[in-house]
Every structure is written in structure tokens, then in C-alpha cells.
Design a protein around this motif. Structure first.
Motif, PDB file in Angstrom:
ATOM      1  N   PRO A 252      16.049   4.976   7.270  1.00 23.69           N
ATOM      2  CA  PRO A 252      15.038   5.964   8.172  1.00 23.69           C
ATOM      3  C   PRO A 252      14.573   7.239   7.701  1.00 23.69           C
ATOM      4  O   PRO A 252      13.571   7.656   7.835  1.00 23.69           O
ATOM      5  CB  PRO A 252      16.401   6.306   9.108  1.00 23.69           C
ATOM      6  CG  PRO A 252      17.220   5.387   8.996  1.00 23.69           C
ATOM      7  CD  PRO A 252      17.260   4.859   7.483  1.00 23.69           C
ATOM      8  N   THR A 253      15.522   7.892   6.570  1.00 26.90           N
ATOM      9  CA  THR A 253      15.026   8.927   5.781  1.00 26.90           C
ATOM     10  C   THR A 253      13.607   8.805   5.042  1.00 26.90           C
ATOM     11  O   THR A 253      12.790   9.468   4.983  1.00 26.90           O
ATOM     12  CB  THR A 253      16.030   9.479   4.805  1.00 26.90           C
ATOM     13  OG1 THR A 253      17.239   9.295   5.385  1.00 26.90           O
ATOM     14  CG2 THR A 253      15.883  10.971   4.271  1.00 26.90           C
ATOM     15  N   LEU A 254      13.475   7.480   4.670  1.00 26.70           N
ATOM     16  CA  LEU A 254      12.228   7.140   3.866  1.00 26.70           C
ATOM     17  C   LEU A 254      11.400   7.119   4.761  1.00 26.70           C
ATOM     18  O   LEU A 254      10.071   7.559   4.529  1.00 26.70           O
ATOM     19  CB  LEU A 254      12.827   5.741   3.087  1.00 26.70           C
ATOM     20  CG  LEU A 254      11.653   5.594   1.872  1.00 26.70           C
ATOM     21  CD1 LEU A 254      11.828   6.680   0.751  1.00 26.70           C
ATOM     22  CD2 LEU A 254      12.135   4.250   1.144  1.00 26.70           C
ATOM     23  N   LEU A 255      11.474   6.442   5.739  1.00 31.82           N
ATOM     24  CA  LEU A 255      10.608   6.351   6.768  1.00 31.82           C
ATOM     25  C   LEU A 255       9.960   7.607   7.344  1.00 31.82           C
ATOM     26  O   LEU A 255       8.786   7.596   7.779  1.00 31.82           O
ATOM     27  CB  LEU A 255      10.946   5.311   7.972  1.00 31.82           C
ATOM     28  CG  LEU A 255      11.103   3.829   7.534  1.00 31.82           C
ATOM     29  CD1 LEU A 255      11.682   2.977   8.633  1.00 31.82           C
ATOM     30  CD2 LEU A 255       9.619   3.339   7.609  1.00 31.82           C
ATOM     31  N   GLU A 256      10.682   8.685   7.535  1.00 33.99           N
ATOM     32  CA  GLU A 256      10.144   9.743   7.947  1.00 33.99           C
ATOM     33  C   GLU A 256       9.239  10.243   6.931  1.00 33.99           C
ATOM     34  O   GLU A 256       8.280  10.942   7.127  1.00 33.99           O
ATOM     35  CB  GLU A 256      11.423  10.923   7.940  1.00 33.99           C
ATOM     36  CG  GLU A 256      12.331  10.771   9.137  1.00 33.99           C
ATOM     37  CD  GLU A 256      13.535  11.709   9.113  1.00 33.99           C
ATOM     38  OE1 GLU A 256      13.299  12.829   8.286  1.00 33.99           O
ATOM     39  OE2 GLU A 256      14.466  11.246   9.646  1.00 33.99           O
TER      40      GLU A 256
ATOM     41  N   ASN B 216       4.326   4.589   7.167  1.00 28.62           N
ATOM     42  CA  ASN B 216       3.684   3.314   7.005  1.00 28.62           C
ATOM     43  C   ASN B 216       4.282   2.579   5.756  1.00 28.62           C
ATOM     44  O   ASN B 216       3.713   1.457   5.308  1.00 28.62           O
ATOM     45  CB  ASN B 216       1.819   3.681   6.505  1.00 28.62           C
ATOM     46  CG  ASN B 216       1.501   4.552   7.455  1.00 28.62           C
ATOM     47  OD1 ASN B 216       1.453   4.119   8.730  1.00 28.62           O
ATOM     48  ND2 ASN B 216       0.466   5.286   7.028  1.00 28.62           N
ATOM     49  N   LEU B 217       5.479   2.773   5.420  1.00 28.16           N
ATOM     50  CA  LEU B 217       6.133   2.136   4.364  1.00 28.16           C
ATOM     51  C   LEU B 217       6.109   0.626   4.419  1.00 28.16           C
ATOM     52  O   LEU B 217       6.340   0.042   5.554  1.00 28.16           O
ATOM     53  CB  LEU B 217       7.756   2.807   4.364  1.00 28.16           C
ATOM     54  CG  LEU B 217       8.430   2.341   3.201  1.00 28.16           C
ATOM     55  CD1 LEU B 217       8.239   3.218   1.892  1.00 28.16           C
ATOM     56  CD2 LEU B 217      10.153   2.268   3.791  1.00 28.16           C
ATOM     57  N   ASP B 218       5.733   0.280   3.487  1.00 25.21           N
ATOM     58  CA  ASP B 218       5.561  -1.575   3.523  1.00 25.21           C
ATOM     59  C   ASP B 218       6.492  -2.240   2.215  1.00 25.21           C
ATOM     60  O   ASP B 218       6.356  -3.183   2.123  1.00 25.21           O
ATOM     61  CB  ASP B 218       4.120  -2.014   3.587  1.00 25.21           C
ATOM     62  CG  ASP B 218       3.343  -1.519   2.538  1.00 25.21           C
ATOM     63  OD1 ASP B 218       3.834  -0.868   1.507  1.00 25.21           O
ATOM     64  OD2 ASP B 218       1.992  -1.802   2.579  1.00 25.21           O
TER      65      ASP B 218
ATOM     66  N   ARG C 233       0.923  -1.166  -0.020  1.00 21.58           N
ATOM     67  CA  ARG C 233       0.010   0.167   0.012  1.00 21.58           C
ATOM     68  C   ARG C 233       0.748   1.272  -0.138  1.00 21.58           C
ATOM     69  O   ARG C 233       0.344   2.298  -0.555  1.00 21.58           O
ATOM     70  CB  ARG C 233      -0.857   0.042   1.069  1.00 21.58           C
ATOM     71  CG  ARG C 233      -1.819  -1.286   1.050  1.00 21.58           C
ATOM     72  CD  ARG C 233      -2.725  -1.269   2.460  1.00 21.58           C
ATOM     73  NE  ARG C 233      -3.960  -2.196   2.291  1.00 21.58           N
ATOM     74  CZ  ARG C 233      -5.036  -1.576   1.985  1.00 21.58           C
ATOM     75  NH1 ARG C 233      -5.092  -0.350   2.059  1.00 21.58           N
ATOM     76  NH2 ARG C 233      -6.020  -2.580   1.669  1.00 21.58           N
ATOM     77  N   ALA C 234       2.050   1.182   0.727  1.00 18.87           N
ATOM     78  CA  ALA C 234       2.818   2.396   0.629  1.00 18.87           C
ATOM     79  C   ALA C 234       4.239   2.110   0.165  1.00 18.87           C
ATOM     80  O   ALA C 234       5.289   2.102   1.083  1.00 18.87           O
ATOM     81  CB  ALA C 234       2.767   3.001   2.041  1.00 18.87           C
ATOM     82  N   PRO C 235       4.462   1.911  -0.986  1.00 19.00           N
ATOM     83  CA  PRO C 235       6.033   1.783  -1.647  1.00 19.00           C
ATOM     84  C   PRO C 235       6.741   3.040  -1.621  1.00 19.00           C
ATOM     85  O   PRO C 235       6.112   3.958  -1.912  1.00 19.00           O
ATOM     86  CB  PRO C 235       5.578   1.117  -2.760  1.00 19.00           C
ATOM     87  CG  PRO C 235       4.391   1.679  -3.476  1.00 19.00           C
ATOM     88  CD  PRO C 235       3.416   1.789  -1.910  1.00 19.00           C
TER      89      PRO C 235
END
Lengths: 355, 355
Positions: free
Chosen positions: B256-260, B264-266, B206-208
Motif C-alpha cells: 500500500p505504501t508503494l502504491l501511494e 499506476n504501479l505494475d 511501465r511503472a516498476p
DNA sequence: CTGAAAGCGCTTACAG
DNA sequence: CTGAAAGCGCTTACAG
């Protein structure tokens, strides 16, 4: 019309005096230095100087010639300049292989450094067989390179002899010898074997084995490994020699063979990290825990291994530094500077396992 | 002794008739074809034929000349033969980098194949910056190669224009375009992006997000990735662009940067397997399980990854086949055969994870 | 600072 | 099947 006699005027382009029939060789293939010279109103030699010693040319002449060069898109012919000046600006790099290879980093840095200094690198892949090395050397020497990088020390006496005789700067790398052809940047594979043996001995290993290719460098590591172990009273070393190219699959297949020879095997020194990873996989499948039941040491310190297989020990060699140092040796020599002939860059046994 | 007058005899080597002072150019640098010819009792052209068209030479002449060549250790000068014949027997390979690289296998096979056909490979490392590409091309063209292998399609218009104009065979590789300079052996990075998106969609992601370098090919993959996702209604794609060279460390830092950006990154599509391994490491540290909580896809199918990180999906490209096909294209063209100009070698999304 | 002549070591294009 | 002459596109070694 058939009766019409040809008149003198009808014969096109008949030369008055039969000139010595200038033989044209296929016509113009591209721009030459004379084209630039003509357009810039100077002699060809002046254009040559603009490229090779601009400081000897008057500033306005320089500017004018450069504009013409730019406008025409003239690129000097280095086959011609090399032939004429005996300076090919070419360096040959002889490497067994660059694919999945320890050497690719050395060649990368070497090539970058040489190219910054105005040289280009001719890549010669020797494979791991000595069979065609004479032909390879012929091909390399036919380009009249100004220097040669060898990966590993040259194997056959004939090759060493020829390289010595041509009198051009040669750097041998990735190995150590008391009698280099010329210069050398490397380390001792024999010492690596001894260091790995030492590492295993500190772990109280009792039945170490070895899986490796059978090229010169691998065999030197083996011998160092065996000798150090023999000193410690460990005499029986199981051994499996595999054919290149080394791969994970080869490592996987080799472990069972090694275990047949030495059922109590508790350590393996592998010729490469790929082999070590294969051995690790096979060990897991056999239910052997690594490193507690089986210590595994590789060679090459590939980046992938560092992160993904912390159970493995490996031997790190700084390939980039070898490439840089080798390039500098060659460049120093080419500019007439004499430097130390032998550079030992050393190695490190990298223990990652936390028993 | 100071009073002793010099006699005529004391003047050494005084030439009787001042000959036109033949200017020697540094003296003999090595064996020439004339040395072989003299010793074999033939004309230089005959020695030339022994090397270049032995079938046109009488068998006993051939034998005699070859013996002299062997005895003297004569190696022809290819700077001279290339200049004279306009056949340099040189092929240039322009590659961003060969260290830890997807391309090294392509270059390996390409070089082996060309060398078997009598050509040698000039290695030109372009780096990932376009800045010095003009200078690099000048250096390459100055050697008058008979063909050029490009890794990736040429970037700047000026470069494409120049390569088109020189009229030599050119193969672009590792990419796809509707307007190749000449020949092409590659695949579509855009399609790869779309295929990875498709893969993620099938996993109900859902959250690429995306972590990649920002070179042309990486950006094409990104665009294909985004477009396919947009079609499926997934519009917001978090993205971190990193500077080359890609490495595990860079991948680790990027997650971590991407997760900021996307808490909900999956799923993450990485520009290389090295980045993917770094992301995997970072995910583990953050307590994210892969692939159940976070799907990770790399690019390049490096051998290490296959064995050691089965959680990762990757995209496999057959670099060896590209090298072989590119070499064949060039060789066909050089022998006058016209072949299909565009070869799509495709790719495969390799799923290893067993959810 | 610039240039005319000769030469680098081969091969092409003829000619026999 | 073999060879003499000329030329490939530059640079060296002088000379001015």
C-alpha cells in the motif's frame, strides 16, 4: 680468496659461551600479552586482569593498558586462556541440519543469547545418521566446551553415557524424555501425534494415513497418532516412511504410494510442512479437494506455509523460545544456579482451513 | 579432652622437609596425554604421534596406544594442541543470520565439507548492524581460526584492513567486488538488479517499484535495477525500504505504501521471496491480479515459493554451491595450493508465471 | 592494587 | 621409530 683463512671476527654472531641453544618455535606469530605488558610498563598478569577482572585494577593502570591494547590491536589468545583457566568460553551446538530447518531459529536465538553472555558457539552438524556420532562427540569434546546443546535427545546409550560422565551442563531440546542426560527444553512428539489424531477425529476422518521420515522423533509422533486413533477404533493406518531430507518432491511422490495402500484415504499426517505442501500439490493433481476430501496436517509451521497454503493444518513449535530457554538453562547452570531441569514448551495444532 | 596436648603424631601429614609447596591448580580435570602414555608404556610424544602422524609410529606401538586410548576414553585437548602447534583446526563462519535464511544452506554445506577435512566451524552471527562488528571480529580472532568465511563482503574499511593484516585465508561470499580481502565466491547483486529490470522491460512494464531492506547487497540490487531501467527511459522508480528481518507481514504492509507513491504501479522487485509472498497476498486483497496487472519478482528461490506461488518470478542463487566452493577455496589455501581468487557462481532469473 | 613463579596439556625441534 | 627438554600464551595461587 680461496686461501683466505677465516678469522675469528669473520665468524658472525659466534656466541662466547655456547648457550643451551634456546630452541625457537617458529618465531613470533603475533602479539602476546607480554608485548602489551612491556609497553604499558606492567606485569603480564596485570594485562590479564584488565581483560578478566577490570574491577580489580587501578583506574589509571586500566586506562594505560587499554590504550596500549588499542594501539597495538592486541587480541587475547583464547586457546591459551582456555587451557590455563579451564574455561573455554565455548558452547557446542549439535544439530542434525540447519538448512531449510526447523532448528535454524533455535540455533539463531541460542547463539545470540550465548554470545551476549560472552560465549561462542561451536556448530556441529550430526546429519540424520547415528553412524559418526561418536566421532562427532570426540571432535566436540576435544574443544572442551563448557556446555552442550543437543537437538533432540541423544540416541545411543553410549553417547548418553559419555555425556553424563563428562559432567558438563547438557541441554537436550526439541523432544521429551523421563530420563534426560541433564536438562531438557522440549515437548512430546508422542503427544503431538495424539493431538493430530484428535484433530482428525473431530473432523470425522475415517481412513487417516501418515507420511514421515523414520527418525526417532517422527516415529514418536507416529506412535502417538496411532495410539489415539486405535482408542477411537481406527486401527488400520496406512503409512509411508520416506528418507530425509524431506522435501516437496518427496511429499508429492509419497501420496500415490499411500493411496495404493488406502484407496479411501481422507486424511494425511505429514512429518513436515514441506511434505504437506508436496502432498497438497499431488492431491490437487489427482483432483482431490483439500480439506473437504482430504485433510492434510504438516509439522513445523513454516512462515511460507502460513500464507500460501491456508488449506493445510500444521503443528507449531516455538523454536525461538526453545533456543532462548536452552541458553538460559545453560547460563544459569554455568553461574552456579540450579534451575528446573525439564521445561516443556508445548506446541499448538494450527487449523487454518475454513471448511 | 580440652587438656589433651597435641602430640607430634596427632598432626596429620606434616611434611618432614618443607618442600617448595608445589602449587596444584585445581587438581586433575580429566585424562591427559601422560595418562595414556604411562599406561601404554611410551612417551607422551608417541601418543601425540598416534593422533597426528600415525604413519610414523610402529604398527604394534600404534595398536597398543590405540587400545589404551579406547579403554580410557581419552580425548585430546585441542586447546592445548592448538596453542602448541599454532593450528587451531577451527574455521570461523561470520553470517548475518541463519534463521529463515538464504545463508543456512551455504553454512550447512560449508560446515559439512570443513568437518570432513578435520576442521570445526565456529559460528558467529553478525546481525545486520555493523555496530558490534569490531567486537565480533575480536571474539572470532581470539580463537585463532585458520580461516574465515564471510557472508557478504566485509563492510567497514577497518574490518577489511584487520582481516587483511592477520594474513589468514578469508573467503567472502554472496557478493562481488573488484577488491576482495582475499578470496571470493559470489555473484553481482548489481547484475541481479539489472537482470530483473530486463525481465520487467521484456514484459512491457511501465511503472516498476521496489521493496527491499537497506543493507549493502539490497542497495546494490536496487542500483542495478534503476540503472538498467533508466537506460530504457524508465526514470521514476517508487521505492520502499524496510527494516530487517524481512517477512511476509512486512511485504504485505509495504505494498500500500508503494502504491501511494505510484498509483499506476505494475511491477515490484522485492528483496526476498518472503517479501514477495507478502506483496502477492496484499495484491490479492486489493483485487490486483498477478502477474497480469502486477508483476512480482522476489529473491532467494525458497522451495516453498516454487510450489505454492507459481505467479511469482524469483532470482535463484545456488547457496549450496557457494558453501562448497568456499570450503574448497579455504582447504586449498590451507594445504598450500594457490587457486583462482575470485569465483563468480552467477544466478538465474526464474520465471514461473505463465501469463 | 600489583607481581614472580609455576603450571595448564599439548607439540616442536632435536637427538639418537 | 622413539624420547627428553623446552616452549606455546595465558591464568592460578600465593605473597606482598
Amino acid at each position: 680468496m680461496p686461501n683466505q683463512k677465516p678469522t675469528a671476527a669473520a665468524i658472525p654472531d659466534a656466541p662466547e659461551l655456547a648457550a643451551p641453544a634456546k630452541r625457537l618455535r617458529g618465531g613470533p606469530k603475533g602479539l602476546r600479552i607480554t608485548d602489551v605488558a612491556a609497553l604499558a610498563g606492567v606485569a603480564p598478569i596485570t594485562v590479564s586482569r584488565v581483560f578478566n577482572s577490570p574491577e580489580t585494577v587501578a583506574p589509571d593502570t586500566l586506562e594505560r593498558v587499554r590504550q596500549v591494547v588499542q594501539k597495538l590491536g592486541y587480541v587475547p589468545n583464547r586457546l591459551a586462556s582456555g587451557l590455563s583457566s579451564s574455561r573455554s568460553r565455548l558452547i557446542a551446538a549439535i544439530v542434525p541440519t540447519i538448512a531449510h530447518s526447523l532448528f535454524s531459529e533455535t540455533i539463531q536465538v541460542f547463539s545470540e543469547t550465548m554470545s551476549r553472555a560472552g560465549y561462542q558457539v561451536l556448530l556441529a552438524l550430526s546429519g540424520y545418521s547415528d553412524s559418526s556420532e561418536e566421532a562427532l562427540l570426540d571432535a566436540v569434546l576435544s574443544r572442551r566446551p563448557e556446555g552442550v546443546l543437543l537437538t533432540g535427545i541423544a540416541h545411543t546409550d553410549s553417547l548418553r553415557e559419555r555425556l553424563r560422565n563428562v559432567g558438563m551442563p547438557v541441554v537436550e531440546t526439541w523432544d521429551m524424555t523421563a530420563t534426560p542426560i541433564d536438562m531438557l527444553v522440549g515437548f512430546s512428539h508422542h503427544e503431538i501425534g495424539a493431538a493430530v489424531a484428535e484433530h482428525f477425529l473431530q473432523r470425522k476422518v475415517r481412513a487417516p494415513g501418515l507420511i514421515s521420515a523414520n527418525d526417532d522423533r517422527a516415529l514418536a509422533r507416529r506412535d502417538g497418532f496411532r495410539e489415539r486413533l486405535a482408542q477411537a477404533g481406527v486401527g488400520e493406518i496406512a503409512e509411508v516412511l520416506v528418507l530425509p531430507p524431506s522435501s516437496i518432491a518427496v511429499g508429492k511422490a509419497a501420496l500415490p504410494t499411500l493411496l495404493e495402500q488406502a484407496p479411501n484415504l481422507d486424511a494425511v499426517f505429514c512429518g513436515s510442512d514441506l511434505l504437506a505442501i508436496g502432498v497438497l500439490g499431488a492431491a490437487k493433481r489427482l483432483g482431490l479437494s483439500v480439506p473437504s476430501q482430504l485433510s492434510i496436517c504438516g509439522f513445523g509451521d513454516l512462515e511460507y506455509a502460513t500464507e500460501t497454503t491456508p488449506q493445510l493444518t500444521t503443528v507449531r513449535v516455538d523454536g525461538a523460545r526453545i533456543g532462548l530457554t536452552a541458553a538460559r538453562c545453560l547460563l544459569d547452570r554455568l553461574s552456579g544456579v540450579e534451575k528446573s531441569k525439564v521445561n516443556n514448551v508445548g506446541f499448538h495444532v494450527v487449523e487454518r482451513e475454513t471448511t
